[in-house]
Design a protein around this motif. Structure first.
Motif, PDB file in Angstrom:
ATOM      1  N   LEU A  94       0.792  -1.220   0.000  1.00 30.76           N
ATOM      2  CA  LEU A  94       0.000   0.000   0.000  1.00 30.76           C
ATOM      3  C   LEU A  94       0.831   1.281   0.000  1.00 30.76           C
ATOM      4  CD1 LEU A  94      -2.908  -0.996   2.445  1.00 30.76           C
ATOM      5  CD2 LEU A  94      -2.889  -1.064  -0.059  1.00 30.76           C
ATOM      6  N   VAL A  95       1.671   1.462   1.005  1.00 31.22           N
ATOM      7  CA  VAL A  95       2.396   2.727   1.152  1.00 31.22           C
ATOM      8  C   VAL A  95       3.756   2.722   0.470  1.00 31.22           C
ATOM      9  CG1 VAL A  95       1.231   3.261   3.317  1.00 31.22           C
ATOM     10  CG2 VAL A  95       3.412   2.025   3.368  1.00 31.22           C
ATOM     11  N   GLY A  96       4.196   1.572  -0.002  1.00 31.68           N
ATOM     12  CA  GLY A  96       5.524   1.470  -0.600  1.00 31.68           C
ATOM     13  C   GLY A  96       5.830   2.494  -1.676  1.00 31.68           C
ATOM     14  N   PRO A  97       4.910   2.698  -2.656  1.00 35.86           N
ATOM     15  CA  PRO A  97       5.200   3.666  -3.720  1.00 35.86           C
ATOM     16  C   PRO A  97       5.430   5.087  -3.229  1.00 35.86           C
ATOM     17  CG  PRO A  97       3.409   2.215  -4.375  1.00 35.86           C
ATOM     18  CD  PRO A  97       3.694   1.924  -2.935  1.00 35.86           C
ATOM     19  N   LEU A  98       4.963   5.405  -2.029  1.00 38.44           N
ATOM     20  CA  LEU A  98       5.164   6.753  -1.492  1.00 38.44           C
ATOM     21  C   LEU A  98       6.633   7.025  -1.179  1.00 38.44           C
ATOM     22  CD1 LEU A  98       2.088   6.989   0.928  1.00 38.44           C
ATOM     23  CD2 LEU A  98       2.308   7.933  -1.383  1.00 38.44           C
ATOM     24  N   PHE A  99       7.448   5.975  -1.157  1.00 38.30           N
ATOM     25  CA  PHE A  99       8.883   6.137  -0.889  1.00 38.30           C
ATOM     26  C   PHE A  99       9.699   6.279  -2.184  1.00 38.30           C
ATOM     27  CE2 PHE A  99       7.344   4.103   2.987  1.00 38.30           C
ATOM     28  CZ  PHE A  99       7.944   4.901   3.970  1.00 38.30           C
ATOM     29  N   THR A 100       9.012   6.433  -3.312  1.00 40.76           N
ATOM     30  CA  THR A 100       9.716   6.673  -4.574  1.00 40.76           C
ATOM     31  C   THR A 100      10.502   7.974  -4.457  1.00 40.76           C
ATOM     32  OG1 THR A 100       7.974   5.564  -5.843  1.00 40.76           O
ATOM     33  CG2 THR A 100       9.434   7.072  -7.045  1.00 40.76           C
ATOM     34  N   PRO A 101      11.794   7.955  -4.742  1.00 34.98           N
ATOM     35  CA  PRO A 101      12.598   9.174  -4.558  1.00 34.98           C
ATOM     36  C   PRO A 101      12.215  10.283  -5.535  1.00 34.98           C
ATOM     37  CG  PRO A 101      13.890   7.480  -5.646  1.00 34.98           C
ATOM     38  CD  PRO A 101      12.615   6.821  -5.210  1.00 34.98           C
ATOM     39  N   PRO A 102      12.290  11.536  -5.087  1.00 32.72           N
ATOM     40  CA  PRO A 102      12.086  12.666  -6.000  1.00 32.72           C
ATOM     41  C   PRO A 102      13.230  12.717  -7.009  1.00 32.72           C
ATOM     42  CG  PRO A 102      11.989  13.360  -3.687  1.00 32.72           C
ATOM     43  CD  PRO A 102      12.569  11.979  -3.713  1.00 32.72           C
ATOM     44  N   VAL A 103      13.051  13.502  -8.042  1.00 34.99           N
ATOM     45  CA  VAL A 103      14.099  13.631  -9.054  1.00 34.99           C
ATOM     46  C   VAL A 103      14.158  15.091  -9.510  1.00 34.99           C
ATOM     47  CG1 VAL A 103      12.540  13.030 -10.961  1.00 34.99           C
ATOM     48  CG2 VAL A 103      14.996  12.683 -11.219  1.00 34.99           C
ATOM     49  N   ASN A 104      15.378  15.557  -9.785  1.00 32.38           N
ATOM     50  CA  ASN A 104      15.582  16.941 -10.194  1.00 32.38           C
ATOM     51  C   ASN A 104      15.009  17.189 -11.587  1.00 32.38           C
ATOM     52  OD1 ASN A 104      16.935  19.413 -11.182  1.00 32.38           O
ATOM     53  ND2 ASN A 104      18.127  19.250  -9.308  1.00 32.38           N
ATOM     54  N   VAL A 105      14.397  18.349 -11.786  1.00 31.17           N
ATOM     55  CA  VAL A 105      13.794  18.670 -13.074  1.00 31.17           C
ATOM     56  C   VAL A 105      14.832  18.698 -14.189  1.00 31.17           C
ATOM     57  CG1 VAL A 105      14.000  21.180 -12.751  1.00 31.17           C
ATOM     58  CG2 VAL A 105      12.217  20.258 -14.259  1.00 31.17           C
ATOM     59  N   THR A 106      16.065  19.078 -13.886  1.00 26.99           N
ATOM     60  CA  THR A 106      17.109  19.099 -14.916  1.00 26.99           C
ATOM     61  C   THR A 106      17.454  17.682 -15.376  1.00 26.99           C
ATOM     62  OG1 THR A 106      18.854  19.164 -13.234  1.00 26.99           O
ATOM     63  CG2 THR A 106      18.091  21.268 -14.099  1.00 26.99           C
ATOM     64  N   ALA A 107      17.357  16.712 -14.461  1.00 29.70           N
ATOM     65  CA  ALA A 107      17.600  15.319 -14.834  1.00 29.70           C
ATOM     66  C   ALA A 107      16.506  14.818 -15.758  1.00 29.70           C
ATOM     67  CB  ALA A 107      17.688  14.445 -13.584  1.00 29.70           C
ATOM     68  N   VAL A 108      15.260  15.145 -15.441  1.00 32.30           N
ATOM     69  CA  VAL A 108      14.137  14.741 -16.290  1.00 32.30           C
ATOM     70  C   VAL A 108      14.286  15.358 -17.683  1.00 32.30           C
ATOM     71  CG1 VAL A 108      11.629  14.857 -16.594  1.00 32.30           C
ATOM     72  CG2 VAL A 108      12.593  14.470 -14.314  1.00 32.30           C
ATOM     73  N   ALA A 109      14.635  16.641 -17.729  1.00 33.50           N
ATOM     74  CA  ALA A 109      14.793  17.321 -19.011  1.00 33.50           C
ATOM     75  C   ALA A 109      15.926  16.706 -19.830  1.00 33.50           C
ATOM     76  CB  ALA A 109      15.056  18.807 -18.782  1.00 33.50           C
ATOM     77  N   LYS A 110      17.039  16.429 -19.181  1.00 35.71           N
ATOM     78  CA  LYS A 110      18.194  15.867 -19.875  1.00 35.71           C
ATOM     79  C   LYS A 110      17.864  14.508 -20.485  1.00 35.71           C
ATOM     80  CE  LYS A 110      22.941  14.252 -19.060  1.00 35.71           C
ATOM     81  NZ  LYS A 110      24.018  14.105 -18.047  1.00 35.71           N
ATOM     82  N   VAL A 111      17.210  13.649 -19.722  1.00 38.07           N
ATOM     83  CA  VAL A 111      16.886  12.311 -20.216  1.00 38.07           C
ATOM     84  C   VAL A 111      15.809  12.390 -21.294  1.00 38.07           C
ATOM     85  CG1 VAL A 111      16.034  10.027 -19.574  1.00 38.07           C
ATOM     86  CG2 VAL A 111      17.576  11.253 -18.033  1.00 38.07           C
ATOM     87  N   ALA A 112      14.844  13.286 -21.132  1.00 42.41           N
ATOM     88  CA  ALA A 112      13.788  13.433 -22.136  1.00 42.41           C
ATOM     89  C   ALA A 112      14.371  13.864 -23.479  1.00 42.41           C
ATOM     90  CB  ALA A 112      12.754  14.444 -21.658  1.00 42.41           C
ATOM     91  N   VAL A 113      15.285  14.833 -23.457  1.00 41.58           N
ATOM     92  CA  VAL A 113      15.893  15.314 -24.702  1.00 41.58           C
ATOM     93  C   VAL A 113      16.766  14.228 -25.325  1.00 41.58           C
ATOM     94  CG1 VAL A 113      17.523  16.987 -25.677  1.00 41.58           C
ATOM     95  CG2 VAL A 113      15.786  17.736 -24.033  1.00 41.58           C
ATOM     96  N   ARG A 114      17.473  13.503 -24.495  1.00 38.24           N
ATOM     97  CA  ARG A 114      18.284  12.414 -25.030  1.00 38.24           C
ATOM     98  C   ARG A 114      17.390  11.361 -25.684  1.00 38.24           C
ATOM     99  NH1 ARG A 114      22.529   8.379 -21.810  1.00 38.24           N
ATOM    100  NH2 ARG A 114      22.963   7.049 -23.624  1.00 38.24           N
ATOM    101  N   ALA A 115      16.298  11.011 -25.022  1.00 38.28           N
ATOM    102  CA  ALA A 115      15.385  10.004 -25.567  1.00 38.28           C
ATOM    103  C   ALA A 115      14.777  10.460 -26.888  1.00 38.28           C
ATOM    104  CB  ALA A 115      14.277   9.702 -24.560  1.00 38.28           C
ATOM    105  N   ALA A 116      14.582  11.773 -27.032  1.00 41.51           N
ATOM    106  CA  ALA A 116      13.974  12.309 -28.250  1.00 41.51           C
ATOM    107  C   ALA A 116      14.953  12.445 -29.400  1.00 41.51           C
ATOM    108  CB  ALA A 116      13.343  13.670 -27.946  1.00 41.51           C
ATOM    109  N   SER A 117      16.236  12.589 -29.090  1.00 41.35           N
ATOM    110  CA  SER A 117      17.221  12.893 -30.139  1.00 41.35           C
ATOM    111  C   SER A 117      18.235  11.792 -30.404  1.00 41.35           C
ATOM    112  CB  SER A 117      17.972  14.184 -29.785  1.00 41.35           C
ATOM    113  OG  SER A 117      18.611  14.075 -28.527  1.00 41.35           O
TER     114      SER A 117
END
Length: 267
Positions: A221-244
């Protein structure tokens, strides 16, 4: 044999002018320039979308953005290098011209509200975008979705049902060029009007702690609430890499995958 100033060779035996050597000019070959990668960011004026636009520009991509409000209110210099389109993904026929010449799309579209509204924004709007991009021949589509938070899924049913419906459509339309990112809480400096909220003050310490406590996510039940946060710059970097990056693997990338790809060097 001697040479005259005219470049012709003179015969010393008969003093007759030999035939002038003909120098052939090198053939001019019109080589087309390398294809320009043009990225369309859906929701490029939002928190995540603005970071995606900036990262893509830093990578040398041509960047356009589509959102309901059009041009971003951000006054940073990079915003002047983005082509801003105004359009509503829920109104087919009013925005598809923004896809002209686009080689990849990154969707940062999402929102909260009533159950039906959340399904439309997170689900229907993105499904419309995925189908339109596929019809236009866009090669790659990256969708920034959300991690499964267990109990929270029931509270925000329209939000998660919409996200999963969009994911399913992407996997159908883009089996080889579709990437789904599932971050948890995304932190970073968020601009609200003239104010800047330093969400990293909370997110960064939590990420440091929870990324080493992955076993906690397996709790009932509560396990997913412990998913670590992630920096927006990391999300942007991986998204652009995945797209290009044409060899970036298609499929679903969870928060741990985002952290892993973020640590890798991207040329």
């Amino acid at each position: 044999m001697a040479a005259s100033n005219s470049g012709r060779y003179l015969s010393t035996d008969s003093n007759k002018v030999d035939e002038t050597f003909k120098v052939q000019e090198a053939e001019t070959v019109n080589i087309p320039p390398p294809p320009t990668e043009k990225l369309l960011v859906l929701g490029g004026n939002g928190f995540v979308g603005s970071h995606v636009c900036r990262e893509a520009l830093d990578r040398g991509l041509s960047v356009a953005s589509l959102s309901r409000s059009g041009r971003s209110s951000i006054h940073d210099s990079w915003a002047n290098n983005v082509i801003w389109h105004q359009g509503n993904l829920l109104s087919p026929g009013s925005w598809e011209d923004a896809l002209t010449g686009v080689t990849a799309v990154i969707s940062c579209v999402g929102g909260f509200g009533s159950t039906s509204y959340m399904y439309k924004i997170n689900g229907t709007a993105n499904i419309n975008a995925i189908r339109a991009a596929s019809d236009k021949g866009v090669k790659r589509f990256v969708y920034i979705s959300a991690a499964d938070f267990g109990v929270a899924n029931y509270v925000l049913q329209g939000y998660y049902d919409g996200k999963r419906a969009a994911e399913a459509e992407l996997l159908i339309k883009y089996p080889y060029g579709g990437v789904i990112l599932r971050p948890g809480f995304i932190y970073g400096t968020r601009s609200v009007g003239s104010m800047k909220l330093p969400l990293g003050a909370i997110g960064s310490p939590l990420e440091m702690v929870l990324q080493h406590a992955r076993s906690l996510t397996q709790l009932p039940l509560v396990g997913p609430l412990f998913t670590p946060p992630v920096n927006v710059t990391a999300v942007a970097k991986v998204a652009v890499r995945a797209a290009s990056d044409p060899v970036f693997p298609p499929g679903i990338i969870d928060v741990y995958g985002i952290q892993r790809y973020n640590q890798q060097k991207f040329k």
